[in-house]
Enzyme design. Structure first.
Site, PDB file in Angstrom:
ATOM      1  N   ASP A 324       0.684  -1.143  -0.012  1.00  0.00           N
ATOM      2  CA  ASP A 324      -0.382   0.074  -0.112  1.00  0.00           C
ATOM      3  C   ASP A 324       0.953   1.156  -0.038  1.00  0.00           C
ATOM      4  OD1 ASP A 324      -2.402   1.863   0.670  1.00  0.00           O
ATOM      5  OD2 ASP A 324      -3.394  -0.121   1.239  1.00  0.00           O
ATOM      6  N   HIS A 363      -3.502   6.583   3.204  1.00  0.00           N
ATOM      7  CA  HIS A 363      -4.347   5.231   2.667  1.00  0.00           C
ATOM      8  C   HIS A 363      -3.953   3.907   3.642  1.00  0.00           C
ATOM      9  CE1 HIS A 363      -5.617   1.871  -0.040  1.00  0.00           C
ATOM     10  NE2 HIS A 363      -6.846   2.848  -0.015  1.00  0.00           N
ATOM     11  N   SER A 537     -11.301  -0.275  -1.084  1.00  0.00           N
ATOM     12  CA  SER A 537     -10.376  -0.407  -0.337  1.00  0.00           C
ATOM     13  C   SER A 537     -10.413  -0.679   1.231  1.00  0.00           C
ATOM     14  CB  SER A 537      -9.284   1.040  -0.361  1.00  0.00           C
ATOM     15  OG  SER A 537      -8.617   1.082  -1.553  1.00  0.00           O
TER      16      SER A 537
END
Length: 615
Positions: A324, A363, A537
């Protein structure tokens, strides 16, 4: 020595300037070269329609076909060398900073995200021929030869000086498959294929990957989402509203104390018993945890996590690798309630090529918090390791993602899980990415959880969500989640979730509250800051957390057994939406999985239906 240093500096400037450009040439048509496509795809629909394949299988005729003008039709970011590159030359005396290569590169990068015109490759470097490729070799015996020819600054074949290609080789892959990636001119690519005619399996142009997140719902501010729009990924929608801001701010204030009671868990000495597990009293912000531990509505504002052994049900002993944007490993969500110990670590940063996988987008930290956070997470005792492949805007390259998976294959500790809340842009393929995911599952026994994508299309057309060996997750929603819920409430989907036969399961993915690790997500990034986010996600780490709790009980379970257990225990036929595509399995994640997986006829037909598009 001086000439070598100068050559390295020039090469670095060329690479930096290449990263600033978008090349949109459609002169080369894969339809004209279907005879060159070979190799079994991991996706049935790709095999049926070769025009969607961006890979070229090696063929003597390929050398001639490559003379046709090719394009790299996604935006290019700076592809850094494995070795730390020399700094760009400082402006010459009397030269304005605005005319320096570094300034021009940064300006072009900014223009990309503003949607403004960018300088052409010719303007910045005078070389329009170098294109990033991934080269895959046929068998394991090629890797020794590959290591020998990929020297520090290029490919070098001792037995044939004609095959020397300086500054080409960037990454070497030796685990998920055998190959390498780098920048090639047409002449260099032809030379490679001539030198290794019997060894090359296929060549694929490097592509772009994006986080699978609705960028307008990541915070109270939202952002423009230019990169996602280029990829065909949804980035429009209402930003976080006043109600959610109030909920989040109130809960975050409670968690500042760092105590378990404020998190709803009570003090360590008096955890509420529930069967053989524990109960967390939930704030309404954590509706996602509330939903997955019960079959039916209404929500009971509790999260029950169970285990067969003492202190199980928390994923203890399992490691989740997040491929990620990195991780803020010092966040309180990854610490023990006594303030001691830390379950988070950095693996490797493939954006900056160093071991410091710090998160500047946020994120990866948000995903990790949902997977293993002590308050916001499912597997509250599992470890988390960050493998950074996405930059500060949440985008990256296929070659770096493959390198990240290769790193996990070589460095993982079992039981292990990989999360991939990312994917390629709509309309693009990557055989290399698909094979890397497939081989990580089949050859290394690691469960890989991937996002279905946020384009509102059939997931069979988005990689790596089309790989049948993975667990592909779509996102669900509950419109009454912040109010009073009832048995009659309708549960639906995240509007832009990809669905279809290639997804395996749904999990909550709208308005998810977790750790903040990026400046665009919260007022100030700190170890006690939290943020909202939405998208497929956000559904992925819920499934990863449940997989971790299962592997804590059955550490020798294979990826297929983990998948069977999760799909077999899922709640069924609860979701309803006009946007759910035909063939979508109506399964909603259920977290209480206590018994080992066994093949059962009740679910075999569903699994067969679910895999039709990926054989």
């Amino acid at each position: 020595m001086k000439s070598v240093t100068q050559a390295r500096c020039v090469a670095w400037v060329v690479l930096a300037s290449l990263a600033a450009s978008l090349v949109h040439a459609d002169a080369y048509s894969w339809h004209q070269h279907r005879s060159l496509l070979s190799g079994e795809s991991t996706d049935r629909k790709r095999t049926a329609d070769p025009s969607h394949n961006d890979s070229l299988a090696f063929n003597p005729r390929l050398i001639n076909s490559l003379e046709v003008a090719e394009d790299f039709n996604t935006e290019l970011r700076m592809f850094r060398s494995v070795q730390t590159p020399p700094k760009a030359p400082a402006p010459a005396q009397g030269e304005k900073p605005e005319s320096s290569p570094r300034y021009q590169w940064l300006k072009s990068l900014r223009n990309i995200f503003n949607g403004d015109p960018v300088a052409s490759v010719e303007e910045l470097s005078g070389d329009a021929e170098r294109t990033p490729y991934i080269v895959v070799f046929k068998n394991s015996s090629s890797v020794d030869e590959l290591r020998g020819i990929c020297m520090q600054y290029g490919i070098y074949v001792k037995s044939n000086m004609n095959c020397n290609m300086p500054e080409v080789c960037r990454r070497v892959y030796s685990s998920t498959f055998k190959g390498f990636s780098g920048f090639f001119t047409q002449g260099q690519l032809q030379k490679l294929l001539s030198c290794f005619e019997d060894s090359v399996d296929y060549v694929e142009k490097d592509g772009h990957v994006y986080k699978m997140e609705d960028e307008q719902r990541v915070s109270s501010y939202g952002f423009t989402g230019d990169a996602a729009q280029l990829a065909g990924i949804h980035s429009e929608g209402a930003p976080v509203g006043k109600e959610m801001r109030g909920i989040g701010e109130s809960f975050e204030a409670r968690l500042l104390s760092g105590g378990s009671e404020e998190a709803g868990l009570g003090s360590p000495s008096r955890v509420t018993a529930f069967g053989s597990g524990k109960t967390q009293d939930l704030n309404v912000a954590l509706w996602n945890l509330d939903r997955i531990d019960q079959r039916r509505l209404p929500l009971d504002k509790k999260f029950h996590f169970e285990g067969l052994k003492k202190d199980d049900g928390t994923g203890r002993g399992v490691t989740i690798y997040t491929v990620d944007s990195g991780l803020r490993k010092t966040h309180q969500e990854f610490k023990g309630w006594d303030g001691k110990g830390n379950r988070a670590a950095h693996g490797w940063d493939f954006v900056d090529d160093d071991p410091d996988a710090e998160d500047c987008d946020g994120h990866g930290t948000h995903v990790a918090g949902t997977a293993v956070g002590r308050t916001t997470g499912v597997a509250k005792s599992a470890k988390i390791v960050a493998v950074r492949v996405l930059d500060c805007s949440g985008s990256g390259s296929v070659s770096d993602v493959v390198a990240g998976l290769d790193w996990v294959a070589k460095n993982h500790q079992k039981p292990a899980i990989v999360t991939m809340s990312l994917g390629v842009g709509l309309g693009h393929w990557s055989r290399a990415l698909e094979e890397a995911v497939k081989n990580l599952v089949d050859d290394y026994g690691i469960s890989v959880i991937v996002a279905s994508g946020n384009s509102g299309v059939d997931s069979c057309y988005v990689a790596p969500g089309n790989v049948k060996q993975s667990i592909t997750v779509a996102a669900s929603d509950l419109t009454t989640k912040f109010g009073r819920t009832s048995l009659s409430d309708k549960e639906s989907l995240y509007r832009w979730s990809n669905t279809g036969e290639c997804i395996d399961i749904f999990a909550p993915g709208v308005d998810i509250y977790s750790a903040c690790g990026g400046e665009s997500r919260c007022d100030a990034v700190s170890d006690t800051a939290y943020a909202w986010a939405s998208g497929t996600s956000m559904a992925v780490p819920l499934v990863a957390g449940v997989a971790a709790t299962y592997l804590a009980e059955y550490p020798n379970a294979s990826p297929d057994e983990v998948k069977r257990a999760i799909l077999g225990e899922a709640s069924t036929d609860l979701l309803s939406s006009p946007y759910m595509k035909r063939g979508s399995p109506n399964r909603l994640l259920y977290s209480k999985i206590l018994r080992p997986s066994t093949p059962r006829t009740t679910n075999i037909d569903d699994r067969a239906r679910n895999s039709r598009g990926r054989n």
